[in-house]
Write a protein that holds these residues in place. Structure first.
Motif, PDB file in Angstrom:
ATOM      1  N   MET A   1     -85.350 -24.836 104.197  1.00 14.45           N
ATOM      2  CA  MET A   1     -84.028 -24.495 103.695  1.00 14.45           C
ATOM      3  C   MET A   1     -83.447 -23.284 104.400  1.00 14.45           C
ATOM      4  N   LEU A   2     -84.338 -22.398 104.848  1.00 18.91           N
ATOM      5  CA  LEU A   2     -83.895 -21.206 105.553  1.00 18.91           C
ATOM      6  C   LEU A   2     -84.953 -20.811 106.569  1.00 18.91           C
ATOM      7  N   VAL A   3     -84.490 -20.454 107.752  1.00 20.34           N
ATOM      8  CA  VAL A   3     -85.393 -19.967 108.804  1.00 20.34           C
ATOM      9  C   VAL A   3     -84.833 -18.654 109.332  1.00 20.34           C
ATOM     10  N   ALA A   4     -85.660 -17.624 109.324  1.00 16.13           N
ATOM     11  CA  ALA A   4     -85.301 -16.320 109.886  1.00 16.13           C
ATOM     12  C   ALA A   4     -86.172 -16.088 111.116  1.00 16.13           C
ATOM     13  N   GLU A   5     -85.536 -15.753 112.230  1.00 17.21           N
ATOM     14  CA  GLU A   5     -86.270 -15.565 113.470  1.00 17.21           C
ATOM     15  C   GLU A   5     -85.995 -14.198 114.067  1.00 17.21           C
ATOM     16  N   SER A   6     -87.052 -13.428 114.233  1.00 21.77           N
ATOM     17  CA  SER A   6     -87.023 -12.138 114.935  1.00 21.77           C
ATOM     18  C   SER A   6     -85.941 -11.202 114.404  1.00 21.77           C
ATOM     19  N   LEU A   7     -85.868 -11.065 113.079  1.00 24.71           N
ATOM     20  CA  LEU A   7     -84.864 -10.189 112.483  1.00 24.71           C
ATOM     21  C   LEU A   7     -85.293  -8.727 112.603  1.00 24.71           C
ATOM     22  N   SER A   8     -84.377  -7.910 113.048  1.00 21.08           N
ATOM     23  CA  SER A   8     -84.593  -6.469 113.142  1.00 21.08           C
ATOM     24  C   SER A   8     -83.343  -5.765 112.662  1.00 21.08           C
ATOM     25  N   LEU A   9     -83.551  -4.659 111.949  1.00 23.29           N
ATOM     26  CA  LEU A   9     -82.420  -3.879 111.457  1.00 23.29           C
ATOM     27  C   LEU A   9     -82.763  -2.395 111.505  1.00 23.29           C
ATOM     28  N   GLY A  13     -80.608   5.611 112.233  1.00 24.59           N
ATOM     29  CA  GLY A  13     -81.666   6.040 113.129  1.00 24.59           C
ATOM     30  C   GLY A  13     -83.065   5.686 112.649  1.00 24.59           C
ATOM     31  N   ARG A  14     -83.160   4.882 111.577  1.00 25.73           N
ATOM     32  CA  ARG A  14     -84.467   4.489 111.044  1.00 25.73           C
ATOM     33  C   ARG A  14     -84.608   2.973 111.104  1.00 25.73           C
ATOM     34  N   GLN A  15     -85.737   2.498 111.614  1.00 23.22           N
ATOM     35  CA  GLN A  15     -86.005   1.069 111.696  1.00 23.22           C
ATOM     36  C   GLN A  15     -86.452   0.577 110.328  1.00 23.22           C
ATOM     37  N   LEU A  16     -85.636  -0.266 109.682  1.00 20.39           N
ATOM     38  CA  LEU A  16     -86.004  -0.788 108.369  1.00 20.39           C
ATOM     39  C   LEU A  16     -87.024  -1.906 108.488  1.00 20.39           C
ATOM     40  N   PHE A  17     -86.770  -2.841 109.398  1.00 22.63           N
ATOM     41  CA  PHE A  17     -87.756  -3.877 109.698  1.00 22.63           C
ATOM     42  C   PHE A  17     -87.517  -4.329 111.123  1.00 22.63           C
ATOM     43  N   GLY A  37     -85.765   1.567  99.722  1.00 13.66           N
ATOM     44  CA  GLY A  37     -85.318   1.951 101.060  1.00 13.66           C
ATOM     45  C   GLY A  37     -85.955   1.164 102.183  1.00 13.66           C
ATOM     46  N   ALA A  38     -86.798   0.168 101.846  1.00 13.52           N
ATOM     47  CA  ALA A  38     -87.465  -0.626 102.879  1.00 13.52           C
ATOM     48  C   ALA A  38     -86.543  -1.651 103.526  1.00 13.52           C
ATOM     49  N   GLY A  39     -85.396  -1.926 102.880  1.00 15.78           N
ATOM     50  CA  GLY A  39     -84.439  -2.861 103.455  1.00 15.78           C
ATOM     51  C   GLY A  39     -84.364  -4.204 102.757  1.00 15.78           C
ATOM     52  N   LYS A  40     -84.873  -4.295 101.518  1.00 15.40           N
ATOM     53  CA  LYS A  40     -84.879  -5.580 100.812  1.00 15.40           C
ATOM     54  C   LYS A  40     -83.460  -6.107 100.581  1.00 15.40           C
ATOM     55  N   THR A  41     -82.590  -5.246 100.057  1.00 22.66           N
ATOM     56  CA  THR A  41     -81.205  -5.674  99.809  1.00 22.66           C
ATOM     57  C   THR A  41     -80.500  -5.982 101.120  1.00 22.66           C
ATOM     58  N   SER A  42     -80.735  -5.179 102.136  1.00 25.83           N
ATOM     59  CA  SER A  42     -80.126  -5.443 103.452  1.00 25.83           C
ATOM     60  C   SER A  42     -80.575  -6.790 103.988  1.00 25.83           C
ATOM     61  N   LEU A  43     -81.862  -7.100 103.849  1.00 28.21           N
ATOM     62  CA  LEU A  43     -82.374  -8.375 104.344  1.00 28.21           C
ATOM     63  C   LEU A  43     -81.772  -9.543 103.582  1.00 28.21           C
ATOM     64  N   ILE A  44     -81.722  -9.452 102.271  1.00 26.26           N
ATOM     65  CA  ILE A  44     -81.205 -10.584 101.502  1.00 26.26           C
ATOM     66  C   ILE A  44     -79.715 -10.800 101.791  1.00 26.26           C
ATOM     67  N   ARG A  45     -78.975  -9.722 102.061  1.00 28.30           N
ATOM     68  CA  ARG A  45     -77.567  -9.861 102.440  1.00 28.30           C
ATOM     69  C   ARG A  45     -77.435 -10.498 103.830  1.00 28.30           C
ATOM     70  N   ILE A  46     -78.337 -10.176 104.731  1.00 24.78           N
ATOM     71  CA  ILE A  46     -78.349 -10.827 106.052  1.00 24.78           C
ATOM     72  C   ILE A  46     -78.593 -12.324 105.874  1.00 24.78           C
ATOM     73  N   ARG A 187     -95.518 -14.171  98.522  1.00 22.77           N
ATOM     74  CA  ARG A 187     -95.012 -12.805  98.613  1.00 22.77           C
ATOM     75  C   ARG A 187     -94.744 -12.461 100.074  1.00 22.77           C
ATOM     76  N   LEU A 188     -93.588 -11.883 100.312  1.00 22.36           N
ATOM     77  CA  LEU A 188     -93.219 -11.400 101.650  1.00 22.36           C
ATOM     78  C   LEU A 188     -93.136  -9.891 101.558  1.00 22.36           C
ATOM     79  N   ASP A 189     -94.102  -9.217 102.158  1.00 22.84           N
ATOM     80  CA  ASP A 189     -94.149  -7.750 102.141  1.00 22.84           C
ATOM     81  C   ASP A 189     -93.321  -7.247 103.300  1.00 22.84           C
ATOM     82  N   LEU A 190     -92.182  -6.672 102.990  1.00 23.75           N
ATOM     83  CA  LEU A 190     -91.260  -6.216 104.026  1.00 23.75           C
ATOM     84  C   LEU A 190     -91.862  -5.076 104.845  1.00 23.75           C
ATOM     85  N   SER A 191     -92.681  -4.258 104.192  1.00 28.02           N
ATOM     86  CA  SER A 191     -93.314  -3.140 104.897  1.00 28.02           C
ATOM     87  C   SER A 191     -94.283  -3.641 105.964  1.00 28.02           C
ATOM     88  N   ALA A 192     -95.031  -4.704 105.624  1.00 25.02           N
ATOM     89  CA  ALA A 192     -96.032  -5.215 106.561  1.00 25.02           C
ATOM     90  C   ALA A 192     -95.528  -6.372 107.399  1.00 25.02           C
TER      91      ALA A 192
END
Length: 196
Positions: A1-9, A13-17, A37-46, A187-192
Motif C-alpha cells: 500500500m505504501l513504499v518509502a525509499e531512501s527517505l532522509s530529512l 542543521g540536524r539529521q532527523l532520519f 524530536g526524532a521526526g515521527k510527525t515529519s515522517l508521517i506528513r511526508i 514496530r518501526l524504530d525511527l532512531s534505529a
C-alpha cells in the motif's frame, strides 16, 4: 500500500532520519516509534504528501489513504455532524444515520448537533476519530491517535485498528504508549531505522 525509499530529512542543521526505506502491506499495523524530536510527525506528513520541508527519497502509495493529524481538525463553529459532513465530502456521501453511528461509536451520542466550541478537547479528538468509522480508505496514517482519549476510547480504537487490518487494510500510527491490538504489530524504530 505504501513504499518509502531512501527517505532522509534534515531540519535546523540536524539529521532527523537518513536513508530510511520500508513498505506497508495490506494486513499490517505499523507503530512508528522514536523519542520526541526524532521526526515521527515529519515522517508521517511526508508519507501523507503534506510535508512543507525538503526531504530526499521517494514515497509511492497504492490505493486511497486517510491521514489524521495529532491536532484536532474540528471547526469550532460547526457541530460534530457538520464537521464530519464537511470532512468526508471528498471520500463519499454519508447519510445522517451513518454519521450518527460513527459519533455513537466514539462516545458522542447526543452531541451530534452541539456547536463544537462547547465540546472538550477530548470530545474534539473523538469527532476527528469518528472519520475512521466512515472511511473507506485502505491505508490509515494516524499521528498520535490516543491523544486526549480515555482508556475505554483507546480500547475501542484498538479494536477498530484490528478490524481494519484483518479486513485487508493497513494502519501506520505514531504513539508513545503501548499499542495493545489483537493482530500482528510491526514496530518501526525511527532512531534505529529498522522494522521489527
Amino acid at each position: 500500500m505504501l513504499v518509502a525509499e531512501s527517505l532522509s530529512l534534515e531540519r535546523g542543521g540536524r539529521q532527523l532520519f537518513e536513508d530510511l526505506s520500508f513498505s506497508i502491506l495490506p494486513g499490517q499495523l505499523v507503530q512508528l516509534e522514536g523519542a520526541n524530536g526524532a521526526g515521527k510527525t515529519s515522517l508521517i506528513r511526508i508519507l501523507a504528501g503534506l510535508s512543507r520541508y525538503g526531504f530526499q527519497g521517494e514515497v509511492s502509495r497504492h490505493g486511497g489513504m486517510l491521514y489524521l493529524s495529532h491536532q484536532s481538525a474540528v471547526k469550532s463553529l460547526l457541530s460534530p455532524r457538520e464537521n464530519l459532513s464537511w470532512h468526508v465530502s471528498g471520500e463519499g456521501q454519508y447519510s445522517n444515520a451513518e454519521i450518527e453511528s460513527a459519533l455513537t461509536s466514539v462516545g458522542l451520542y447526543g452531541y451530534e448537533d452541539v456547536p463544537s466550541h462547547a465540546l472538550s478537547a477530548g470530545q474534539h479528538r473523538r469527532v476527528n476519530l469518528a472519520r475512521l468509522y466512515l472511511s473507506g480508505s485502505p491505508l490509515w496514517l494516524l499521528d498520535e491517535p490516543y491523544t486526549a482519549i480515555d482508556a475505554s476510547g483507546v480500547s475501542a480504537l484498538e479494536a477498530l485498528f484490528a478490524k481494519h487490518v484483518t479486513g485487508g487494510g493497513a494502519v501506520l500510527l505514531t504513539s508513545h504508549q503501548r499499542v495493545d491490538v489483537n493482530c500482528p504489530l510491526v514496530r518501526l524504530d525511527l532512531s534505529a531505522g529498522v522494522m521489527s
